[in-house]
Structure formats: C-alpha cells, structure tokens
Design a protein around this motif. Structure first.
Motif, PDB file in Angstrom:
ATOM      1  N   GLY A  14     -54.000  25.673 -22.825  1.00  0.00           N
ATOM      2  CA  GLY A  14     -54.616  25.519 -21.812  1.00  0.00           C
ATOM      3  C   GLY A  14     -53.734  23.770 -21.672  1.00  0.00           C
ATOM      4  N   HIS A  15     -53.119  23.959 -21.229  1.00  0.00           N
ATOM      5  CA  HIS A  15     -52.158  22.585 -21.246  1.00  0.00           C
ATOM      6  C   HIS A  15     -51.246  21.638 -20.495  1.00  0.00           C
ATOM      7  CE1 HIS A  15     -51.253  21.291 -26.330  1.00  0.00           C
ATOM      8  NE2 HIS A  15     -52.951  21.730 -25.434  1.00  0.00           N
ATOM      9  N   GLY A  16     -52.014  23.002 -19.270  1.00  0.00           N
ATOM     10  CA  GLY A  16     -51.075  22.824 -18.395  1.00  0.00           C
ATOM     11  C   GLY A  16     -48.969  22.604 -18.353  1.00  0.00           C
ATOM     12  N   VAL A  17     -48.584  22.426 -17.420  1.00  0.00           N
ATOM     13  CA  VAL A  17     -47.071  21.348 -17.755  1.00  0.00           C
ATOM     14  C   VAL A  17     -46.776  21.532 -18.722  1.00  0.00           C
ATOM     15  CG1 VAL A  17     -45.073  20.678 -16.800  1.00  0.00           C
ATOM     16  CG2 VAL A  17     -46.780  22.062 -15.099  1.00  0.00           C
ATOM     17  N   PRO A  18     -46.386  21.968 -19.682  1.00  0.00           N
ATOM     18  CA  PRO A  18     -46.445  21.829 -21.172  1.00  0.00           C
ATOM     19  C   PRO A  18     -44.915  20.052 -20.574  1.00  0.00           C
ATOM     20  CG  PRO A  18     -45.086  23.443 -21.230  1.00  0.00           C
ATOM     21  CD  PRO A  18     -45.938  23.233 -19.352  1.00  0.00           C
ATOM     22  N   LYS A  19     -45.341  19.622 -21.932  1.00  0.00           N
ATOM     23  CA  LYS A  19     -44.052  18.427 -22.285  1.00  0.00           C
ATOM     24  C   LYS A  19     -43.116  18.395 -23.857  1.00  0.00           C
ATOM     25  CE  LYS A  19     -46.643  15.150 -20.176  1.00  0.00           C
ATOM     26  NZ  LYS A  19     -47.084  12.950 -20.663  1.00  0.00           N
ATOM     27  N   PHE A  20     -41.935  17.793 -23.897  1.00  0.00           N
ATOM     28  CA  PHE A  20     -40.779  18.146 -24.516  1.00  0.00           C
ATOM     29  C   PHE A  20     -41.580  17.910 -26.196  1.00  0.00           C
ATOM     30  CE2 PHE A  20     -37.391  18.183 -21.587  1.00  0.00           C
ATOM     31  CZ  PHE A  20     -37.209  19.623 -21.860  1.00  0.00           C
ATOM     32  N   LYS A  21     -42.856  16.193 -26.001  1.00  0.00           N
ATOM     33  CA  LYS A  21     -43.790  16.012 -27.171  1.00  0.00           C
ATOM     34  C   LYS A  21     -43.886  17.894 -28.071  1.00  0.00           C
ATOM     35  CE  LYS A  21     -45.957  13.303 -29.133  1.00  0.00           C
ATOM     36  NZ  LYS A  21     -46.809  11.180 -28.792  1.00  0.00           N
ATOM     37  N   GLU A  22     -45.036  18.534 -26.837  1.00  0.00           N
ATOM     38  CA  GLU A  22     -45.784  19.418 -27.209  1.00  0.00           C
ATOM     39  C   GLU A  22     -44.924  20.723 -27.616  1.00  0.00           C
ATOM     40  OE1 GLU A  22     -47.812  19.845 -23.330  1.00  0.00           O
ATOM     41  OE2 GLU A  22     -49.149  18.226 -23.582  1.00  0.00           O
ATOM     42  N   LEU A  23     -43.897  20.814 -27.153  1.00  0.00           N
ATOM     43  CA  LEU A  23     -43.014  21.884 -27.603  1.00  0.00           C
ATOM     44  C   LEU A  23     -42.062  21.803 -28.929  1.00  0.00           C
ATOM     45  CD1 LEU A  23     -40.594  23.274 -23.980  1.00  0.00           C
ATOM     46  CD2 LEU A  23     -43.246  23.623 -25.262  1.00  0.00           C
ATOM     47  N   ASN A  24     -42.102  20.501 -28.854  1.00  0.00           N
ATOM     48  CA  ASN A  24     -41.409  20.018 -29.965  1.00  0.00           C
ATOM     49  C   ASN A  24     -43.013  20.135 -31.285  1.00  0.00           C
ATOM     50  OD1 ASN A  24     -39.068  19.717 -29.138  1.00  0.00           O
ATOM     51  ND2 ASN A  24     -39.359  17.474 -29.122  1.00  0.00           N
ATOM     52  N   ASN A  25     -43.692  19.906 -31.367  1.00  0.00           N
ATOM     53  CA  ASN A  25     -44.609  20.073 -31.769  1.00  0.00           C
ATOM     54  C   ASN A  25     -44.690  21.292 -32.465  1.00  0.00           C
ATOM     55  OD1 ASN A  25     -47.127  18.611 -32.983  1.00  0.00           O
ATOM     56  ND2 ASN A  25     -48.872  19.655 -31.761  1.00  0.00           N
ATOM     57  N   LEU A  26     -45.549  22.388 -31.222  1.00  0.00           N
ATOM     58  CA  LEU A  26     -44.965  23.706 -31.863  1.00  0.00           C
ATOM     59  C   LEU A  26     -44.600  23.822 -33.267  1.00  0.00           C
ATOM     60  CD1 LEU A  26     -45.733  25.594 -28.280  1.00  0.00           C
ATOM     61  CD2 LEU A  26     -47.657  25.449 -30.377  1.00  0.00           C
ATOM     62  N   VAL A  27     -42.841  23.514 -33.372  1.00  0.00           N
ATOM     63  CA  VAL A  27     -42.094  23.955 -33.583  1.00  0.00           C
ATOM     64  C   VAL A  27     -42.049  22.380 -35.080  1.00  0.00           C
ATOM     65  CG1 VAL A  27     -39.511  23.599 -34.318  1.00  0.00           C
ATOM     66  CG2 VAL A  27     -39.776  24.489 -31.550  1.00  0.00           C
ATOM     67  N   ALA A  28     -43.034  21.726 -34.922  1.00  0.00           N
ATOM     68  CA  ALA A  28     -42.967  21.078 -35.766  1.00  0.00           C
ATOM     69  C   ALA A  28     -44.460  21.631 -36.872  1.00  0.00           C
ATOM     70  CB  ALA A  28     -43.304  19.154 -35.823  1.00  0.00           C
ATOM     71  N   LEU A  29     -45.258  22.096 -36.563  1.00  0.00           N
ATOM     72  CA  LEU A  29     -46.535  23.576 -37.299  1.00  0.00           C
ATOM     73  C   LEU A  29     -44.900  23.816 -37.881  1.00  0.00           C
ATOM     74  CD1 LEU A  29     -48.938  23.252 -34.490  1.00  0.00           C
ATOM     75  CD2 LEU A  29     -48.714  21.779 -36.523  1.00  0.00           C
ATOM     76  N   CYS A  30     -44.424  25.389 -37.630  1.00  0.00           N
ATOM     77  CA  CYS A  30     -43.773  26.174 -38.103  1.00  0.00           C
ATOM     78  C   CYS A  30     -43.261  25.572 -39.374  1.00  0.00           C
ATOM     79  CB  CYS A  30     -43.700  27.283 -37.433  1.00  0.00           C
ATOM     80  SG  CYS A  30     -44.092  27.854 -36.041  1.00  0.00           S
ATOM     81  N   MET A  31     -42.282  24.077 -39.091  1.00  0.00           N
ATOM     82  CA  MET A  31     -42.041  23.577 -40.149  1.00  0.00           C
ATOM     83  C   MET A  31     -42.844  23.168 -41.169  1.00  0.00           C
ATOM     84  SD  MET A  31     -38.865  21.235 -38.428  1.00  0.00           S
ATOM     85  CE  MET A  31     -37.776  20.405 -39.277  1.00  0.00           C
ATOM     86  N   SER A  32     -43.815  23.476 -40.542  1.00  0.00           N
ATOM     87  CA  SER A  32     -44.722  22.093 -41.786  1.00  0.00           C
ATOM     88  C   SER A  32     -45.211  23.619 -42.811  1.00  0.00           C
ATOM     89  CB  SER A  32     -45.725  21.464 -41.131  1.00  0.00           C
ATOM     90  OG  SER A  32     -47.073  21.023 -42.212  1.00  0.00           O
ATOM     91  N   GLY A  33     -45.480  24.445 -42.371  1.00  0.00           N
ATOM     92  CA  GLY A  33     -46.189  25.595 -42.887  1.00  0.00           C
ATOM     93  C   GLY A  33     -45.101  26.251 -43.774  1.00  0.00           C
TER      94      GLY A  33
END
Length: 595
Positions: free
Chosen positions: A313-332
């Motif tokens: 529910g973030h509305g129009v996402p920014k690249f930082k938010e998209l990159n953070n999702l990838v970082a979550l997968c990398m962290s796990g």
C-alpha cells in the motif's frame, strides 16, 4: 610469553590453574588445561582471570573459551584457515559483492543498509562510523562474511562499478556511502549508451582490469572465499555488458566449482523501460548468465511495483522501495552464513539443492510476511502462516504465476512446476515444526502437491536462523527453481524477434564488435532455456516403481520409462539440437499478445 600445560586427575588441578592462569595471561601466553576430574565451573572461574591469553581446557570433546568484548578490541589472528575472535576459533566464509550499473549499485546499497542495521554497525556518527555498537556480540561474530577489518572499523567488501560517475556520486555521498572503501569505487564518464557491446568491448574493457586487481586483493585477504555476488540489471548497457565481461574474466581466474558465482538480476518487464536496445541487451546477457554463473536470482520491476502498491500500500513506488524488496531477499538468502541457528547452510549447500539440471539455475524469490501496516496487526507470524504466504503470487518478485495449474494454449505456457525449492527461515522457529509443514506441502494430501513433481521427491530444503530480521522480525525467504520463468524469458524472446525481423539496430552491435551471428547464437541459447523449462513442466508424474527387484515385469517397466525420459531430456538439452528457423518460430509468437 610462553605456553604452560597443566594436567591433573582430580579437581585439585583446577586450583593450580586458577593460581597460575593470571600470570600466564598477563604475559600473553597460552595455557592448556587437561584433566579428567576438573569441573566446568572451576574452568570458568580460572578463565575469568585471564586477560589477553588463549586458555584452552580439554576434557574429551568439551572445550571452554572466554568470551571477548569485541573482535576489533582484541584483534584478529589467522590460524590454519580460521579466524580468531578473542579466544575462540571459527571458520570464515567470505563473499565479495560486485555492484554493476545504476540499478546494481542501488540494490547493493540497500542491502548494505540491511547489513549495518542487522550487525549493529554505526554509519550515522562520523567519528564512530564503521564500529560495532551493539550489546549482543554474537551479531559481530560473523560480520566478516561481507566486511573487512579496517583500522578500528568494519569496511564493506563491496566493489562499485559504473560508466557514469554521477550515479556513483549519488550512492557514495550519503552517510551510508561513506562506509565504502574509496579504492573500491571504479568508474568513468565514458558511458555505455545503453548498448551491451559498447560496455563489454569498448568502454568497459579499461575498467575490467582494475576490478580484477581489486578482486584479487580482496580474495587474498579472505580465509575461505565462499563466492562472488553480483547485483545488476540486464536492460541497460552497463549492467548487461560490463557484468558479462567481469564474469568471464573472473571465471578464468577462479574455478566456479570452488568459488560460487551468484547474481541478483533485474529482468526486463513490459512497460517499465524506455531503452530501445533492451531486447538485444537482455538476450546477450542471458547467454552470459547461462554459461558463467552458478545461481541467478531473477527479479523484475513489474512484480516489485505490484508488491509495493497492492500488498504494502505504498502508492507510486520509488526505486529505493523496489531495491529494498530485493535487499530483503538477499538478506534472507545469506542469513545462514551471518548468524547462528539450529539449522545452518552455506551457498554451496543451497546450490546443490536448487539446481537439479545443468545450466538451469534461474531462481525466483518470494518474501513473507509482506503486508501493509493496517493488516500487519491482525497477522500471526507462525510457520503455517508464513508458509502459506511464501507460495502466493502476490509475494513473488518475478512476474508470473508460480502456482498456475491449467494449460494456456493461446500463450503456449504449460502449468508451473517447482523443480526444487529452499526456505530460509529467520526467527524463533522449531525445526520440527518447519520440517512438518514443508513435508506436508509435498505430500499427496496437500493442495500444493500438483506444483511439485513426483520425480524429484523431498524437493524443499530449508535452513533456520535464530536471528530475526532487523525490521521485518520473524520471516522467511522462499527460493524456487520454477518452470514458470519460461514466461519471463518468452517476453524477452518475442521482443527480440520483432526487432530482428527488420534488422533494427543490428548495425549498432556490429560496429562495436558483435556480428549478427552472435546475436542469433544468444537467441538460440534463450530458446533452449525456454524449451527446457517447458519440457520439465510437462514431464508426467506417476513414475512406476518396484519394491522388489525380483518383479521382473515391474523392473522392465521402470527401465523402459527411464530410458524414454532420459532420451527426451538429452534431446532437449543437447547443444546440437537444431533450433527452428526464425521465420517459423517468430510468426506465431508475435501474433499473440502478452498476458
């Protein structure tokens, strides 16, 4: 300074050790206590008076080591492929991270943000930047997986590479960016012009030698190099061409059977790019990823944006938010290397379980829990709840349905099948409960059974890390080798065929050293990958088995079945299998729109 050995058969020897351990410790020596009757409590009291000494107490397999305050306070000592943290020895498994292009540097930067928060490394305060500030020293114990030891600080083992210095300046200008070693930031202002060939053969060749030298120095510092990790996007020129050049150069220098090549790749997605040469760049890059990498984690902006807008529910996402999702997968994915847990795993164990067929190492990821703030308060993070979420299409970071059951003849996509999977759990989970839930998913009575082939039993592996995520808490990253990635590849192939029909922009690559034959060779490699995954998805279940070798009839049926299946796989994966002409395969593909 010297070494003192104390041997005793009763608890009286412990009194001697307590009397002498202090002086030995002050001299910086090594005290070894051996005895059959010395109690563990006595050893603990004896070790408390030791300062700066290595005190070892051995009764069979029992060993006790005093706990230091911080690794950087006492200094590291290398000993037979292990690193000493204070007075305890452990094996090190380092990873070198290479961030290529604007997208790759952005993803790696968000991943670094997760690392410093999880390992309690200061990055806001300029005077204390890079130091450990936590109270739980277990967080610092395996910090050297992604960090080097500097002068009273931790330095990320990252290499930033780009052909645009302005993009690098944006990354390194912030407080977090000050953690990077300046010598590991490599770039120029030549630019790749969004062209794979220009980045690989013209402008990127000068940077490759510099990066190779940095990687050599980083690998020499490592005790046990586990792998090299790339973050990049293959739509533009730098992320596709320069990454392929670096992987080829490092592949000659390192044996990929000992040093794992792992990539986190952002794939092209419809409507999320304005790069004209994207189909050519992506097709050429896919050939490099097929031949040079061991694991390739796929992401696309369409799926990441859908997660941000619909699920979070973030509305129009920014690249930082998209990159953070990838970082979550990398962290796990890397949590098993960085923290302790009841069931740990490294990258090679994960690679063995996730790649059942050669050259088909394209993996997809999903993270759970993902929910908005309003919904999160109603959610209980149990093993069952997270297991249900991790298989949802809404949580997948690649744009296809991982649980599609029905054939879609209009698009030519077979049902999705999970060939192999890995669940990386983080939090206070019991291994018995995790094993029970995952085993039930693959059972015949489960509704998830159609998604798992019978000819790969027990295809879900897992690891459990006791340390939860710094922001998400108890979580799981589900990694799967899913046949549905053929849908993602097919999008790139159809865009390639549309442009190749009129030979559009082919001269751009020919001028930079890539002839049309190489473009068609890359297309053939992508075509093979699509056909392989489609054949894996349509291989039948219900393989006949025999419980007794004396049943000759049943044995004959098994031998006949496996002979037929093996022949089918060899025909599909054989390099000599001719690809249908472009004019025959492209016409029906371009007539069908994307779903």
């Amino acid at each position: 300074a010297g070494m003192a050995n104390f041997a005793g058969t009763d608890s009286g020897a412990a009194d001697v050790t307590r009397a002498h351990a202090g002086s030995i410790g002050h001299m910086g020596g090594i005290a070894t206590f051996a005895g059959a009757g010395i109690g563990a409590a006595d050893v603990t009291r004896g070790a408390d008076v030791v300062h700066g000494a290595d005190v070892r107490y051995n009764t069979g397999d029992l060993q006790h080591h005093p706990r230091p305050k911080s690794y950087l306070d006492l200094g590291g000592e290398h000993m037979h492929g292990e690193k000493r943290i204070g007075n305890s020895y452990r094996a090190c498994r380092e990873i070198i991270q290479i961030q290529v292009g604007k997208a790759g540097c952005g993803i790696g930067h968000e991943f670094l943000r997760d690392l410093v928060e999880e390992h309690c490394i200061e990055h806001e305060n300029e005077d204390l930047r890079g130091t450990f500030f936590g109270d739980d020293y277990s967080l610092e114990q395996h910090v050297d997986v992604f960090f080097n030891e500097g002068r009273h600080r931790w330095v990320p083992r990252c290499i930033l590479v780009d052909l645009n210095m302005q993009d690098l300046a944006q990354i390194t200008s912030g407080r977090l960016g000050k953690l990077y070693r300046p010598e590991n930031i490599v770039g120029n202002d030549e630019g790749a012009g969004n062209c794979y060939a220009k980045a690989k053969f013209t402008e990127g060749a000068d940077l490759a030698d510099h990066v190779m030298e940095i990687v050599r120095k980083e690998s020499e510092k490592a005790e046990c190099l586990q792998g090299i990790q790339y973050t990049h996007a293959i739509s533009g020129g730098t992320g596709s061409g320069l990454t392929g050049l670096l992987m080829a150069a490092l592949g000659d220098f390192y044996d990929n059977t000992k040093v794992l090549m792992q990539t986190f790749t952002v794939m092209p997605s419809a409507g999320f790019s304005d790069i004209v040469l994207e189909p050519y760049n992506a097709t050429l890059a896919m050939k490099d990823l097929t031949e040079l990498s061991n694991q390739c984690f796929l992401f696309d902006n369409h799926a990441l944006s859908r997660i941000c807008q619909t699920t979070l529910g973030h509305g129009v996402p920014k690249f930082k938010e998209l990159n953070n999702l990838v970082a979550l997968c990398m962290s796990g994915t890397t949590s098993g290397l960085r923290f302790k847990g009841p069931l740990n795993a490294d990258l090679w164990k994960m690679n063995t379980n996730l790649v059942p067929f050669p050259k088909r190492h394209f993996l997809t990821s999903s993270f759970a829990p993902l929910s908005s703030i309003e919904v999160d308060k109603y959610r209980h993070k149990s093993v069952l709840d997270l297991a249900q979420q991790m298989l949802l299409k809404e949580n997948l970071t690649c744009n296809f349905d991982p649980t599609r059951q029905n054939n879609e003849p209009t698009l030519g996509y077979p049902p999705s099948r999970i060939l192999a999977a890995w669940a990386a759990w983080r939090g206070n989970f019991k291994t018995q409960e995790v094993d029970r839930i995952l085993s039930h998913m693959c059972s015949k009575s489960s509704r998830y059974d159609p998604f798992f082939p019978d000819w790969i039993p027990n295809c879900i592996a897992s690891n459990v890390c006791s340390q939860p995520h710094c922001n998400q808490g108890d979580s799981v990253v589900f990694i799967s080798n899913n046949t549905g990635v053929a849908e993602v590849f097919d999008h790139t192939l159809r865009m390639f065929d549309r442009m190749m029909r009129t030979k559009s922009y082919v001269h751009t690559f020919e001028n930079e050293g890539i002839p049309e034959e190489d473009l068609m060779g890359a297309r053939s490699a992508l075509h093979y990958a699509i056909e392989d995954y489609k054949s894996f998805a349509t291989m039948p279940d219900g393989i006949p088995t025999v419980d007794d070798d004396s049943h000759e009839a049943g044995a004959d049926v098994c031998r006949e079945y496996w002979a037929m299946t093996s022949k089918h796989i060899l025909e599909v994966t054989s390099k000599g299998t001719p690809v249908p002409p472009l004019t025959q395969t492209m016409a029906p593909r371009t007539m069908v729109p994307l779903r």
